[in-house]
Design an enzyme around this catalytic site. Structure first.
Site, PDB file in Angstrom:
ATOM      1  CB  CYS A 130      -1.080   0.003   1.139  1.00  0.00           C
ATOM      2  SG  CYS A 130      -0.288  -0.290   2.864  1.00  0.00           S
ATOM      3  CG  HIS A 140      -4.451   0.598   3.779  1.00  0.00           C
ATOM      4  ND1 HIS A 140      -3.868  -0.618   2.941  1.00  0.00           N
ATOM      5  CD2 HIS A 140      -4.917   1.181   2.751  1.00  0.00           C
ATOM      6  CE1 HIS A 140      -4.283  -0.374   1.707  1.00  0.00           C
ATOM      7  NE2 HIS A 140      -5.043   0.532   1.720  1.00  0.00           N
TER       8      HIS A 140
END
Length: 413
Positions: free
Chosen positions: A99, A281
């Site tokens: 990510c 994330h």
């Protein structure tokens, strides 16, 4: 801050073929720049044997995979959207995608600092890293003073050393005092050099004085250490303070508080593309007409051209999907962890997987990937292979009437 990586002629962007080599990004564990005094807590406790406290939903640090761990996919699917009246590519990711790399690259793509060749459907990790390396190397210092020049060169060196970690995970350590407050680590240099703001929304509500006192200006890792120490103290006041701090982490396990959401709306600038850190994330975020949106990069929406943004208006994470013009959009199906993919989706996933395996084997043998027409041919052959038995299986018998269902096409308000 960062100069445009592609060359420009009369305002037109010319595609640059990356010459940045992954060989120059080799980095040993001893020189990765992580301070040894305070070990950053990561979500990879099982592999490394590190004990990750249960508070805070696994910690505020990303590092689930390292360069030596083969969990990183080699190819990523490209989704083409219409962004500000221009066809623009964005990178999608599977559940275990890198990510940080994808969030940064999507910001550069939406800024048109990086352009992929038209009709590109698949991009490799090395290609993404090459584009990113070219962007970093193209940056020029703002000031030419000797001291500033030396500092800039040091930042560039730190950034180049950190680049390989973008594809496996970054170590970041939030502070609960502000949406842009992170403990300084070399990993943050990449965002600074590329002029990408990095935000989070894990803040303490100032209207809760006991929690403010218990958490203070500590980072996540420091707060976890304090909780462990105070809960085993013989001082009842320290035990109470440790329990209050622990309750804060448990009540904000999504790593986003409503006070943090309000501060994000206040701090983020209109039209600003930024990185957003939540639930371990990294996402691409933008503020449009006073509202926050996150770029939809889930590979499950690869064929949903109209699904581009998801609103960020509560801490539960159930935002509304919007198209590239931020108009409310209704996808045909929202992927969920509990739902099973349809037969058609399973077939397409198998086709895509077969192609990636073939490309991976081809790369291992040292052969260059073929043109995109090979991808189309592979998919066509696989489709025929799957459709043949299905056609026979679902062939209606004499006199049988097949039901007709209305189509569920996407509709955007």
């Amino acid at each position: 801050m960062a100069d445009s990586c592609p060359d420009t002629v009369d305002g037109e962007i010319i595609e640059v073929t990356p010459t940045f080599s992954m060989a120059s990004l080799e980095l040993s564990e001893e020189t990765n720049g992580i301070p040894p005094e305070i070990p950053l807590i990561s979500s990879k406790s099982a592999e490394d044997g590190n004990q990750v406290p249960s508070q805070g939903s696994g910690g505020a640090c990303v590092g689930a995979a390292r360069a030596s761990e083969p969990s990183m996919p080699a190819y990523y699917f490209v989704k083409w959207i219409t962004w500000k009246e221009k066809k623009t590519a964005i990178i999608t990711q599977s559940e275990n995608g890198p990510c940080p790399l994808i969030a940064i690259m999507n910001i550069l793509l939406l800024r048109w600092k990086v352009k992929l060749p038209a009709q590109t459907e698949v991009v490799t990790t090395e290609e993404l890293m090459a584009h990113l390396g070219e962007c970093v190397l193209s940056i020029k210092p703002r000031e030419r003073a000797e001291g500033m020049e030396l500092n800039f060169q040091q930042n560039m060196s730190d950034a180049m050393a950190v680049l390989p970690k973008l594809s496996t995970g970054l170590d970041v350590n939030v502070r609960f005092t502000g949406v842009s407050d992170f403990e300084y680590t070399p990993e943050c240099i990449v965002f600074d050099l590329l002029d990408i703001p990095l935000y989070h929304g894990w803040l303490v509500d100032p209207q809760s004085p006991e929690v403010v006192s218990a958490v203070g200006k500590l980072s996540y890792n420091q707060l976890v250490e304090k909780i462990i120490e105070f809960k085993h103290s013989t001082d009842t006041s320290q035990v109470s303070e440790g329990l209050i701090a622990e309750q804060f982490l448990e009540s904000t396990a999504t790593q986003l508080s409503y006070h943090g959401l309000c501060e994000l709306n206040t701090t983020a600038k209109e039209g600003e593309l930024s990185g957003f850190f939540r639930n371990n994330h990294f996402s691409t975020m933008i503020k449009h007409k006073g509202h926050l949106y996150l770029l939809v990069t889930d590979q499950g929406f690869l064929q949903e051209e109209s699904v581009v943004w998801e609103s960020l208006h509560n801490v539960e994470g159930d935002g509304n999907f919007c198209d590239s013009d931020f108009r409310l959009c209704h996808p045909s199906q929202k992927p969920t962890g509990a739902s099973q993919p349809s037969a058609q989706q399973q077939q397409q996933m198998q086709i895509d997987q077969d192609y990636l395996v073939a490309m991976s084997l081809q790369q291992q043998q040292g052969d260059a990937p073929g043109p995109m027409s090979d991808l189309e041919l592979a998919r066509q052959l696989q489709q025929e292979e799957y459709q043949q038995p299905q056609t026979q299986q679902h062939q209606p018998s004499a006199g049988q009437v097949l039901p007709v269902f209305p189509s569920e096409g996407n509709s955007c308000a």
